[in-house]
Design an enzyme around this catalytic site. Structure first.
Site, mmCIF file in Angstrom:
data_model
loop_
_atom_site.group_PDB
_atom_site.id
_atom_site.type_symbol
_atom_site.label_atom_id
_atom_site.label_comp_id
_atom_site.label_asym_id
_atom_site.label_seq_id
_atom_site.Cartn_x
_atom_site.Cartn_y
_atom_site.Cartn_z
ATOM 1 N N GLY A 115 0.820 -1.214 0.000
ATOM 2 C CA GLY A 115 0.000 0.000 0.000
ATOM 3 C C GLY A 115 0.852 1.262 0.000
ATOM 4 O O GLY A 115 1.957 1.281 0.556
ATOM 5 N N ARG B 270 1.148 -5.707 -5.032
ATOM 6 C CA ARG B 270 1.115 -6.627 -3.889
ATOM 7 C C ARG B 270 1.572 -8.047 -4.236
ATOM 8 O O ARG B 270 1.321 -8.986 -3.479
ATOM 9 C CB ARG B 270 -0.295 -6.659 -3.298
ATOM 10 C CG ARG B 270 -0.700 -5.372 -2.596
ATOM 11 C CD ARG B 270 -1.841 -5.591 -1.619
ATOM 12 N NE ARG B 270 -2.246 -4.361 -0.963
ATOM 13 C CZ ARG B 270 -1.671 -3.872 0.137
ATOM 14 N NH1 ARG B 270 -0.683 -4.521 0.709
ATOM 15 N NH2 ARG B 270 -2.098 -2.743 0.684
ATOM 16 N N ASP C 197 5.450 -8.057 5.650
ATOM 17 C CA ASP C 197 5.522 -9.194 4.714
ATOM 18 C C ASP C 197 6.624 -8.992 3.678
ATOM 19 O O ASP C 197 7.406 -9.900 3.413
ATOM 20 C CB ASP C 197 4.194 -9.318 3.940
ATOM 21 C CG ASP C 197 3.197 -10.174 4.705
ATOM 22 O OD1 ASP C 197 3.587 -10.750 5.744
ATOM 23 O OD2 ASP C 197 2.028 -10.234 4.273
ATOM 24 N N LYS D 79 8.147 0.517 5.627
ATOM 25 C CA LYS D 79 7.026 1.343 5.139
ATOM 26 C C LYS D 79 5.702 0.779 5.621
ATOM 27 O O LYS D 79 5.528 -0.438 5.630
ATOM 28 C CB LYS D 79 7.054 1.309 3.605
ATOM 29 C CG LYS D 79 5.874 1.917 2.925
ATOM 30 C CD LYS D 79 5.183 0.976 1.921
ATOM 31 C CE LYS D 79 4.417 -0.134 2.553
ATOM 32 N NZ LYS D 79 3.503 -0.874 1.688
ATOM 33 N N THR D 80 4.780 1.538 6.045
ATOM 34 C CA THR D 80 3.352 1.238 6.131
ATOM 35 C C THR D 80 2.662 2.296 6.988
ATOM 36 O O THR D 80 3.154 2.632 8.077
ATOM 37 C CB THR D 80 2.991 -0.162 6.681
ATOM 38 O OG1 THR D 80 1.569 -0.250 6.742
ATOM 39 C CG2 THR D 80 3.558 -0.483 8.050
ATOM 40 N N ASP E 222 0.117 1.781 8.497
ATOM 41 C CA ASP E 222 -0.503 1.073 9.625
ATOM 42 C C ASP E 222 0.327 1.180 10.908
ATOM 43 O O ASP E 222 -0.190 0.948 12.000
ATOM 44 C CB ASP E 222 -0.693 -0.412 9.288
ATOM 45 C CG ASP E 222 -1.783 -0.626 8.246
ATOM 46 O OD1 ASP E 222 -2.326 0.373 7.747
ATOM 47 O OD2 ASP E 222 -2.090 -1.797 7.936
ATOM 48 N N TYR F 64 -25.419 15.426 15.271
ATOM 49 C CA TYR F 64 -25.023 14.130 14.701
ATOM 50 C C TYR F 64 -23.990 13.417 15.563
ATOM 51 O O TYR F 64 -23.103 14.048 16.140
ATOM 52 C CB TYR F 64 -24.369 14.319 13.323
ATOM 53 C CG TYR F 64 -25.289 14.850 12.256
ATOM 54 C CD1 TYR F 64 -26.465 14.192 11.915
ATOM 55 C CD2 TYR F 64 -24.957 16.021 11.570
ATOM 56 C CE1 TYR F 64 -27.301 14.686 10.923
ATOM 57 C CE2 TYR F 64 -25.778 16.511 10.568
ATOM 58 C CZ TYR F 64 -26.957 15.843 10.249
ATOM 59 O OH TYR F 64 -27.768 16.319 9.277
ATOM 60 N N GLU G 266 -7.572 8.642 1.673
ATOM 61 C CA GLU G 266 -7.355 10.103 1.743
ATOM 62 C C GLU G 266 -5.961 10.448 2.271
ATOM 63 O O GLU G 266 -5.459 11.556 2.025
ATOM 64 C CB GLU G 266 -8.377 10.746 2.696
ATOM 65 C CG GLU G 266 -9.809 10.741 2.240
ATOM 66 C CD GLU G 266 -10.528 9.414 2.495
ATOM 67 O OE1 GLU G 266 -9.861 8.423 2.849
ATOM 68 O OE2 GLU G 266 -11.748 9.379 2.326
HETATM 69 P P1 FBP Z 1 0.566 -1.993 3.634
HETATM 70 O O1 FBP Z 1 0.565 -2.870 4.842
HETATM 71 O O2 FBP Z 1 0.921 -2.694 2.396
HETATM 72 O O3 FBP Z 1 1.395 -0.771 3.861
HETATM 73 O O4 FBP Z 1 -0.910 -1.432 3.383
HETATM 74 C C1 FBP Z 1 -1.691 -1.002 4.431
HETATM 75 C C2 FBP Z 1 -3.062 -0.557 3.999
HETATM 76 O O5 FBP Z 1 -3.072 0.818 3.706
HETATM 77 C C3 FBP Z 1 -4.085 -0.897 5.077
HETATM 78 O O6 FBP Z 1 -4.208 0.146 5.997
HETATM 79 C C4 FBP Z 1 -5.321 -1.197 4.271
HETATM 80 O O7 FBP Z 1 -6.125 -2.127 4.941
HETATM 81 C C5 FBP Z 1 -4.786 -1.778 3.007
HETATM 82 O O8 FBP Z 1 -3.503 -1.250 2.828
HETATM 83 C C6 FBP Z 1 -5.630 -1.481 1.797
HETATM 84 O O9 FBP Z 1 -5.065 -2.098 0.687
HETATM 85 P P2 FBP Z 1 -5.428 -1.792 -0.822
HETATM 86 O O10 FBP Z 1 -4.656 -0.586 -1.225
HETATM 87 O O11 FBP Z 1 -4.932 -3.002 -1.537
HETATM 88 O O12 FBP Z 1 -6.897 -1.557 -0.919
#
Ligand code: FBP
Length: 554
Positions: free
Chosen positions: A82, A146, A177, A203-204, A206, A244, A428
């Site tokens: 991602g 991926r 991974d 990188k991530t 998350d 809301y 976003e």
């Molecule tokens: P990575 O672990 O590859 O960095 O991706 C994380 C992420 O952004 C998650 O937060 C999300 O669930 C997922 O990728 C969404 O993946 P895609 O871009 O394939 O819809």
């Protein structure tokens, strides 16, 4: 030159900050070797699987005479998984160090992720091309993908491609991974004496690729600041209109670091943390009760508004829900999927489901809103499994809360009004202009990755630490990837993998949140971080995340 905005024009000129020890020019960077390393667990097994790359020493760079061998380097770089803000700067840092070392050095970019290496689909970077991407978000410089680089057949193809171009090293920019696979590839290259080194970069968005050595993965800073800006804006809207409840799902496939960081930045009424749900073995109903308590108390005090943050991965942490998912996967395995698909009405399908699920799972299934029930059976991955990340958990929880409030209204314990709106913040934030932190951190990771290559290291992760301090004080070095590995059961097999970092319930970030959340739930304590600032006073532009600061005890 592509169309560019005024901000992009400015950002192209931004000079990312390097750690002090990398600032004196390539000729003054020397290596200091540290201790030999061990994997975090399962040492004997990991050592056996990585005979050529296990147990290597941690290293740091220092100011001193550069003693690396002068040889022409041809490096290949891959963006994997991602998007995360700052990826372009990793490539820029790598390119700049490579060219500063020797103008004859070459950088290949394999396109579309790891598959680019296997398919020999590449471009060769030059100044003109790379200069368009400096300090910008996105991975469009070469694209990402991926495809997993994990089989021996793939490694053999990769070795062939490297040989064809005279490639001396591959840099893989990816998550847990991809870096696990980088370590396996490094071992393969070493065992087959290909002479090709492999270096990883963390990188991530998350934030779940970290440990005592890797303080954070890049992209987390910018993505959480972007979501927090949006959440803060919504909080202010909620507090203005006062009508809301906003249920906001934020990305994070598994761990809840993103949700927690956004909560620390914005002080919402509710933030669920998947790891806590698992630890307390909370049921869907118990989670809904927890949210309903806050909604009801606020409503009874005349505050019919609020904000709840829901982490994307939450449902997988609810024990009864995981069992339900496993049963559904089983229920639709093989030919049974055809039988299910041949049923034309939802009523017939419901009867099929009722017959196939255990009593406990049916009880869980029955309380879900129909739209979610149907989603569980519609959205399936190529293996036929439920795609948990597609479940609209923000709608799930607001529907459960609505039902519970109706009961409380009947019982006379709730007299407010409840109107919910739903949001999902993920894409976003993944390609936002990197914050100054991510721009600097990523550039340093790339620059440092080249220094690891230049000094001959293989199977290392580029490591920049001391990150809560100004960049001048950052520490550059490298860590053998095998140090982060343990054995885990994956798809019925024992595999060496990098241990995913989940939110630690005894860590400072969660403890701070837990100490304040009761007050945040019933009072209105919102904080409004506003947009990321790229220019201005350092305490506005160069702040790291609350998570990092709290982890460092600051
Ligand atoms: P990575 O672990 O590859 O960095 O991706 C994380 C992420 O952004 C998650 O937060 C999300 O669930 C997922 O990728 C969404 O993946 P895609 O871009 O394939 O819809």
């Amino acid at each position: 030159m592509m169309n560019i905005s005024p901000l992009q024009k400015e950002r192209l000129q931004y000079n990312p900050k390097l750690p002090g020890m990398l600032r004196n020019g390539i000729s003054e960077i020397c290596v200091k070797e540290g201790k030999e390393t061990e994997s975090v667990a399962d040492q004997a097994k990991i050592k056996e699987l990585f005979p050529n790359t296990y147990g290597k020493r941690e290293i740091t760079f220092e100011k001193g005479q550069n003693t690396s061998l002068a040889k022409k380097q041809v490096v290949g770089v891959i963006l994997s998984g991602g998007q995360a803000p700052g990826g372009h700067n990793v490539v820029c840092g790598l390119y700049d160090a490579l060219k500063a070392t020797n103008k004859e050095n070459v950088l290949y970019g394999f396109k579309g992720g790891p598959s680019g290496l296997l398919e020999d689909d590449y471009l060769i970077f030059d100044d003109e091309y790379i200069d368009q991407f400096r300090n910008t978000g996105g991975f469009d410089i070469i694209g990402s993908g991926r495809t997993k680089l994990e089989t021996r057949e793939q490694f053999a193809v990769a070795a062939e491609v490297c040989k064809k171009h005279g490639i001396t090293a591959i840099v893989i920019i990816g998550g847990d991974d991809s870096n696990t696979n980088a370590a396996v590839l490094a071992e393969y290259f070493a065992a087959h004496e290909t002479g090709v080194q492999v270096i990883g970069c963390p990188k991530t968005i998350d934030g779940d690729l970290k440990n005592e050595d890797i303080e954070c993965s890049f992209g987390f800073d910018t993505a959480t600041k972007t979501y927090s800006e949006l959440i803060g804006n919504i909080e202010r809207d909620a507090n203005s209109a006062k009508k809301y409840w906003h249920f906001i799902k934020v990305m994070g496939r598994s761990a809840s670091h993103v949700a927690l960081e956004c909560a620390l930045q914005t002080q919402p009424n509710i933030c669920l943390i998947g790891e806590e749900v698992a630890e307390k073995k909370m049921s869907l109903s118990a989670i809904a009760d927890y949210i309903t308590d806050a909604v009801a108390e606020r409503g009874n005090n005349g505050m019919n508004f609020g904000v709840a943050i829901i982490p994307e991965g939450i449902v997988e942490f609810v024990p009864e829900f995981s069992v339900l998912i496993a049963e559904i996967n089983e229920l639709l395995a093989g030919e049974k999927a055809e039988e299910f698909n041949s049923l034309s009405t939802w009523k017939e399908r419901y009867a099929f489901i009722e017959k196939g699920l255990t009593r406990q799972s049916m009880d869980v299934f029955a309380i879900l809103p129909e739209s979610i029930q149907q989603q569980l059976f519609m959205e399936r991955d190529p293996h036929g499994n439920v795609q948990v990340s597609l479940i609209e958990s923000e709608k799930l929880f607001s529907a459960l809360v609505k039902a519970k409030l109706a009961e409380r209204k009947k019982a006379g314990t709730y007299k407010g009004k409840f109107s919910a709106l739903h949001h999902f913040f993920g894409y976003e934030g993944r390609c936002a202009f990197p914050s100054n932190f991510d721009a600097d951190y990523c550039y340093s990771l790339g620059y440092n990755a080249f220094m690891l290559i230049q000094y001959g290291y293989n199977g290392y992760l580029s490591q920049i630490s001391n990150l809560s301090k100004p960049a001048e004080e950052w520490v550059a070095g490298g860590m053998p990837i095998t140090k982060m590995m343990n054995i885990e059961r994956r798809h019925g097999e024992d595999k060496p993998v990098i241990r995913k970092a989940l939110v630690e319930l005894d860590g400072n970030p969660f403890k701070y949140f837990a100490a304040h959340r009761e007050k945040w739930a019933v009072e209105t304590c919102y904080t409004y971080p506003g947009a990321i600032q790229y220019y201005g006073p350092s305490d506005v532009c160069d702040q790291t995340t609350r998570t990092l600061a709290l982890e460092k005890g600051e």
